[in-house]
Design a protein around this motif. Structure first.
Motif, short mmCIF file in Angstrom:
data_model
loop_
_atom_site.label_atom_id
_atom_site.label_comp_id
_atom_site.label_asym_id
_atom_site.label_seq_id
_atom_site.Cartn_x
_atom_site.Cartn_y
_atom_site.Cartn_z
N PHE A 95 39.98 37.41 8.42
CA PHE A 95 41.12 36.66 8.94
C PHE A 95 41.06 36.72 10.47
CE2 PHE A 95 45.38 36.67 10.76
CZ PHE A 95 46.01 35.61 10.12
N PHE A 96 41.41 35.58 11.10
CA PHE A 96 41.37 35.50 12.57
C PHE A 96 42.58 34.71 13.06
CE2 PHE A 96 40.47 33.43 16.55
CZ PHE A 96 39.75 34.36 17.29
N ARG A 97 43.21 35.20 14.12
CA ARG A 97 44.29 34.43 14.76
C ARG A 97 44.35 34.77 16.24
NH1 ARG A 97 49.63 33.62 11.56
NH2 ARG A 97 48.07 32.33 10.51
N SER A 98 44.59 33.75 17.06
CA SER A 98 44.75 33.96 18.50
C SER A 98 46.21 33.76 18.88
CB SER A 98 43.86 32.99 19.28
OG SER A 98 44.26 31.65 19.04
N TYR A 99 46.59 34.39 19.99
CA TYR A 99 47.95 34.31 20.53
C TYR A 99 47.84 34.01 22.02
CZ TYR A 99 48.69 37.01 16.24
OH TYR A 99 48.68 37.45 14.94
N PHE A 100 48.78 33.21 22.53
CA PHE A 100 48.71 32.83 23.95
C PHE A 100 50.08 32.97 24.59
CE2 PHE A 100 48.62 29.54 27.39
CZ PHE A 100 47.61 30.13 28.15
N ASP A 101 50.12 33.72 25.68
CA ASP A 101 51.32 33.86 26.50
C ASP A 101 51.16 32.92 27.68
OD1 ASP A 101 53.29 34.57 28.34
OD2 ASP A 101 53.19 36.70 27.86
N GLU A 102 51.89 31.80 27.67
CA GLU A 102 51.69 30.80 28.71
C GLU A 102 52.16 31.26 30.08
OE1 GLU A 102 55.70 28.00 28.30
OE2 GLU A 102 53.75 27.19 27.74
N LYS A 103 53.09 32.20 30.13
CA LYS A 103 53.58 32.67 31.43
C LYS A 103 52.56 33.58 32.13
CE LYS A 103 58.47 32.10 30.40
NZ LYS A 103 58.22 31.45 29.09
N LEU A 104 51.69 34.21 31.35
CA LEU A 104 50.62 35.04 31.90
C LEU A 104 49.25 34.41 31.68
CD1 LEU A 104 51.88 38.52 30.65
CD2 LEU A 104 51.89 37.71 33.01
N ILE A 117 42.96 42.63 19.54
CA ILE A 117 42.14 42.71 20.75
C ILE A 117 43.00 42.34 21.96
CG2 ILE A 117 40.02 41.96 21.91
CD1 ILE A 117 39.48 43.28 19.23
N ASP A 118 43.03 43.20 22.96
CA ASP A 118 43.81 43.01 24.19
C ASP A 118 45.26 42.64 23.90
OD1 ASP A 118 41.76 43.66 25.93
OD2 ASP A 118 41.02 41.62 26.10
N PRO A 119 45.98 43.50 23.16
CA PRO A 119 47.36 43.17 22.79
C PRO A 119 48.31 43.11 23.99
CG PRO A 119 46.87 45.46 22.30
CD PRO A 119 45.57 44.82 22.67
N ALA A 120 49.21 42.14 23.95
CA ALA A 120 50.29 42.05 24.93
C ALA A 120 51.30 43.15 24.64
CB ALA A 120 50.95 40.68 24.86
N ARG A 121 52.19 43.41 25.60
CA ARG A 121 53.14 44.51 25.42
C ARG A 121 54.11 44.24 24.28
NH1 ARG A 121 57.06 47.49 29.90
NH2 ARG A 121 56.92 49.56 28.92
N ASP A 122 54.52 42.97 24.14
CA ASP A 122 55.39 42.61 23.03
C ASP A 122 54.55 42.45 21.78
OD1 ASP A 122 57.33 41.67 21.32
OD2 ASP A 122 57.34 39.63 22.16
N ILE A 123 54.59 43.42 20.90
CA ILE A 123 53.73 43.40 19.72
C ILE A 123 54.36 42.66 18.55
CG2 ILE A 123 52.64 45.57 20.43
CD1 ILE A 123 54.26 46.97 18.19
N VAL A 167 30.55 32.17 19.44
CA VAL A 167 31.84 31.71 19.96
C VAL A 167 32.29 32.68 21.06
CG1 VAL A 167 34.26 31.20 19.43
CG2 VAL A 167 32.47 30.72 17.74
N VAL A 168 32.86 32.13 22.13
CA VAL A 168 33.40 32.94 23.23
C VAL A 168 34.91 32.90 23.17
CG1 VAL A 168 33.59 33.17 25.74
CG2 VAL A 168 31.39 32.54 24.70
N TRP A 169 35.51 34.08 22.98
CA TRP A 169 36.97 34.20 22.98
C TRP A 169 37.38 34.93 24.26
CZ3 TRP A 169 34.89 36.18 18.01
CH2 TRP A 169 34.93 35.21 17.00
N PRO A 170 37.87 34.21 25.27
CA PRO A 170 38.19 34.82 26.56
C PRO A 170 39.57 35.47 26.57
CG PRO A 170 38.64 32.48 26.66
CD PRO A 170 38.08 32.75 25.28
N GLY A 171 39.81 36.26 27.62
CA GLY A 171 41.09 36.94 27.76
C GLY A 171 42.15 36.12 28.45
N HIS A 172 41.73 35.04 29.12
CA HIS A 172 42.69 34.22 29.86
C HIS A 172 42.29 32.75 29.83
CE1 HIS A 172 45.03 37.51 31.54
NE2 HIS A 172 43.90 38.12 31.84
N GLY A 173 43.28 31.91 30.11
CA GLY A 173 43.06 30.48 30.28
C GLY A 173 43.56 30.02 31.63
N TYR A 213 63.91 30.37 35.29
CA TYR A 213 63.10 30.81 34.15
C TYR A 213 62.21 29.66 33.68
CZ TYR A 213 61.57 33.38 30.10
OH TYR A 213 60.79 34.02 29.18
N THR A 214 61.08 29.53 34.35
CA THR A 214 60.08 28.52 34.03
C THR A 214 58.74 29.22 33.81
OG1 THR A 214 59.45 28.19 36.35
CG2 THR A 214 61.29 26.86 35.51
N LYS A 215 57.66 28.46 33.74
CA LYS A 215 56.33 29.03 33.52
C LYS A 215 55.92 29.99 34.64
CE LYS A 215 52.93 26.55 32.07
NZ LYS A 215 51.92 25.48 31.90
#
Length: 470
Positions: free
Chosen positions: A2-11, A29-35, A191-197, A308-310
């Motif tokens: 199973f695979f899933r990605s998560y994206f925090d647009e503010k960071l 992998i590289d979990p954000a503080r809000d788990i 496949v390359v899964w980066p830490g940031h966009g 409170y924006t991006k």
């Protein structure tokens, strides 16, 4: 698997969950503080959060690895590369495996092979994934963290610029070149899964596409196409944006170990009486999260406008004092989201939230004037006017107003002692969003004869205003 990605647009930050469906074990992998997102996925899919891994000691957000270890007894896989300055200091308190180049660990039937990829930081590692449980002997992809992005690679100058470690930028750039040569030996299909966009300050030209392949990056990423090491180092270090000041704090927090979050609720006050004890206190910063227009039309004296924006999280880290308590004026339905945004970069000293309705209870509100480009043109060159350009250095160098003085928003507070008290101050940025923040910051510090140039440099340029270049 199973695979899933998560994206925090503010960071502009990616994290990933991989799970073995046969054993029910999952790693982040590289979990954000809000788990919370990982917990929700695991619950929905029937997985156990048994592990977490980090590609490096992060500088731009607080890691959630320790929280996962505390709440779910997850085993942490952390880098043991780099010298003594880049070692995790809290691992003795938890279940942690320190890994080096070539090490292999399993989560269920999914294999992760460690590849040391220094450059962004000395301890940076990447994880090559192979789905052994699915019968594969060939790797599927690589989690690169801040090593290889889509269209770019990680910047090597953060230690020097943000943490003050002299001489590390050139060394990091050389290490990055060598790491890239190793990366180019990997199969093109990986496949390359980066830490940031796009939007992250960890590189200067990150793509907005969430993933790539080794082969695609070899064909299109400037850093992988450059074959001259000296030229590569020069290009990599050129025009890197200013690293946010809070990056040094994040490195320290993630190195010594973030505090574990609790479920303790933060008060939300509906009336001015509940807020008054915090106003005009030296150890308290009051943040008003309304939009710039509403703030300009009337706000409590001494408050700072951070809509409170991006861009909220980034600029909160830039301009807020980590040693001071925070009070946030915001709609109640945004309380939890804002709290998580601030905690994601370690701003934990939130003592209260307050309804925007409390502003109407204040007898005398402070205001400032927004001006358009024609009003700016009419006074930008007058002797009693001081124009402040708060854009970043590369924006300033690409063209500016003839009379402007450069004080980048993140360093604006340090410049206050050098600003004229006897002149009108006009603040501008590129479009008006940052200048609204800067105008509120200066007004809170006592500059009352102040205006915000709406539309910023973009409007000036469109109106054919005079421009000078560096």
């Amino acid at each position: 698997m199973f695979f899933r990605s998560y994206f925090d647009e503010k960071l502009a930050q990616y994290s990933y969950m991989v799970a073995c469906q046969k054993t029910g074990e999952a790693i982040v992998i590289d979990p954000a503080r809000d788990i919370t997102p990982y917990v929700e996925t695991a619950k929905k899919e029937g997985f156990r959060l048994t592990a977490a891994a980090e590609t490096h000691i992060h500088a731009d957000f607080v890691s959630g690895a320790r929280q996962l270890a505390n709440d779910y007894e997850a085993t942490l896989y952390l880098s043991d590369e780099g010298d003594e300055n880049w070692k995790y200091q809290y691992v003795d308190q938890l279940s942690a495996d320190l890994v080096k180049d070539g090490d292999v660990f399993m989560v269920g039937n999914v294999e992760f092979k460690v590849m040391h990829t220094p450059g962004h930081t000395p301890e940076s590692i990447s994880f090559i994934l192979t789905d052994r449980g699915g019968g594969s002997v060939a790797p599927m992809g690589i989690f690169t963290g801040d090593f290889v992005f889509v269209g770019d690679v990680g910047r090597p100058d953060l230690l020097e610029k943000a943490a003050g470690v002299k001489g590390t930028a050139d060394t990091g750039a050389a290490q990055m070149y060598d790491s890239i040569q190793k990366f180019k030996q990997l199969p093109d299909y990986l496949v390359v899964w980066p830490g940031h966009g796009a939007g992250s300050a960890c590189g200067k030209s990150l793509g907005a596409v969430p993933l790539s392949t080794v082969g695609y990056e070899k064909a299109n990423n400037w850093a992988l196409k450059e074959t001259n090491k000296e030229q590569f180092q020069k290009e990599l270090l050129k025009d890197q944006p200013e690293p946010p000041k809070y990056f040094a704090m994040m490195k320290k927090v993630n190195k010594i170990g973030p505090s574990v979050l609790t479920n303790e609720s933060i008060p939300y006050v509906e009336h001015l009486s509940g807020l008054e004890k915090y106003l005009n206190q030296e150890d308290v910063i009051v943040i008003d999260t309304r939009n710039g227009h509403d703030f300009a039309d009337g706000h409590i004296e001494g408050t700072i406008n951070l809509p409170y924006t991006k861009i909220f999280t980034n600029w909160a880290g830039w301009i807020l004092d980590y040693d001071k308590q925070l009070v946030i004026i915001a709609e109640k339905e945004r309380q939890i989201e804002i709290q998580k945004s601030l905690q994601s970069i370690g701003l934990d000293k939130i003592v209260s939230f307050a309804s925007p309705a409390v502003i109407s209870e204040v007898e005398t509100l402070e205001k400032y004037t927004n001006i358009d480009v024609e009003q700016l043109k009419a006074q930008y060159d007058k002797d009693d006017v001081y124009v402040i350009d708060i854009r970043q250095q590369q924006e300033w160098e690409a063209g500016r107003l003839p009379t402007a003085h450069h004080h980048m928003l993140g360093y604006l507070e340090e410049a206050i002692a050098h600003l004229p008290q006897d002149k009108k101050i006009i603040v501008h940025c590129q479009s008006g969003a940052r200048s609204a923040i800067g105008t509120s910051l200066l007004q809170a510090k006592g500059f009352k004869n102040i205006e915000n140039a709406e539309g910023g440099f973009a409007s000036w340029k469109k109106a054919n205003g005079e421009i000078v270049y560096s």
